[in-house]
Design a protein around this motif. Structure first.
Motif, PDB file in Angstrom:
ATOM      1  N   ASN A  37       0.829  -1.211   0.000  1.00  0.00           N
ATOM      2  CA  ASN A  37       0.000   0.000   0.000  1.00  0.00           C
ATOM      3  C   ASN A  37       0.864   1.262   0.000  1.00  0.00           C
ATOM      4  N   ALA A  68       0.977   4.083  -2.822  1.00  0.00           N
ATOM      5  CA  ALA A  68       0.709   5.492  -2.524  1.00  0.00           C
ATOM      6  C   ALA A  68       1.829   6.388  -3.038  1.00  0.00           C
ATOM      7  N   PHE A  97       1.689   9.102  -6.229  1.00  0.00           N
ATOM      8  CA  PHE A  97       1.779  10.484  -5.734  1.00  0.00           C
ATOM      9  C   PHE A  97       2.043  11.440  -6.892  1.00  0.00           C
ATOM     10  N   LEU A 121       3.625  10.152   4.386  1.00  0.00           N
ATOM     11  CA  LEU A 121       3.092   8.862   3.954  1.00  0.00           C
ATOM     12  C   LEU A 121       3.939   7.716   4.520  1.00  0.00           C
TER      13      LEU A 121
END
Length: 221
Positions: free
Chosen positions: A146, A150, A154, A208
């Protein structure tokens, strides 16, 4: 923080059933990235043939080294031919999980691990900052995948309307190098190519990673 190169695996080379009947091989380029692939035992024959070939002249070697250096430059996101193909670059944490499961399956089947396999596993475990023995394997895989997703998706739009995204090398390097207390300046110093992003964008990227690291490390504590 110390600079730790990411590993990369071609998608069709990722272990599917934990098999260990392959040999791992690696090459580090001038940008500090280690390319990891799996090759059949036939590579040994190729090495033997190469050893019988006439040695290249020092001038040829120097020219070849210069050509590679001019192509591979991590700061400018310029890499060798391997990165031009369909290669998925994995972080040390992702490779550690893959090799751990493969080693466990090999133990069940009473198979012996190749020496290069063991050395690679030792390397990624040493520099793996996203691990927690109390966390279930699949949960850890999901967290890492994940996070990679992400970072890969981005996007940041510049004042000129240009959409910027992270290179696969940067994604893996960030997952390898960033700690929960890493600041923007330190991240850019470790991965110079990030300087093309505004500081606010780099901070978003670091957030993140921090959130994922905290979830992984704090699990079960």
């Amino acid at each position: 923080s110390q600079s730790v190169p990411p590993l990369s695996l071609s998608p069709d080379r990722r272990p599917r059933d934990g098999g260990t009947d392959t040999h791992a091989s690696g090459r580090r380029n001038s940008g500090g990235t280690t390319m990891m692939s799996t090759e059949s035992s036939g590579a040994a024959a190729g090495s033997a043939q190469a050893s019988n070939a006439a040695p290249a002249s020092s001038a040829s070697n120097a020219a070849a080294a210069s050509a590679v250096a001019s192509v591979e430059n991590a700061a400018e996101l310029s890499f060798g031919a391997e990165f031009d193909s369909d290669v998925q670059i994995l972080s040390n944490a992702q490779v550690a999980v893959i090799l751990q499961m493969s080693a466990q399956n090999a133990l069940v089947r009473d198979e012996e691990l190749h020496d290069v396999y063991k050395k690679t596993q030792k390397y990624v475990e040493r520099f793996n900052t996203m691990k927690n023995p109390e966390k279930e394997h699949q949960e850890l895989v999901d967290e890492l995948d994940n996070l990679q997703g992400a970072l890969t998706t981005f996007r940041k739009e510049t004042e000129d309307g240009e959409e910027m995204e992270l290179h696969g090398f940067e994604v893996a390097a960030l997952m390898n190098l960033v700690a929960t207390d890493t600041m923007v300046e330190e991240a850019v110093a470790l991965i110079p190519s990030l300087s093309r992003f505004p500081e606010s964008a780099v901070d978003e990227i670091l957030d993140l990673i921090r959130s994922t690291m905290i979830r992984i490390v704090s699990y079960g504590s």
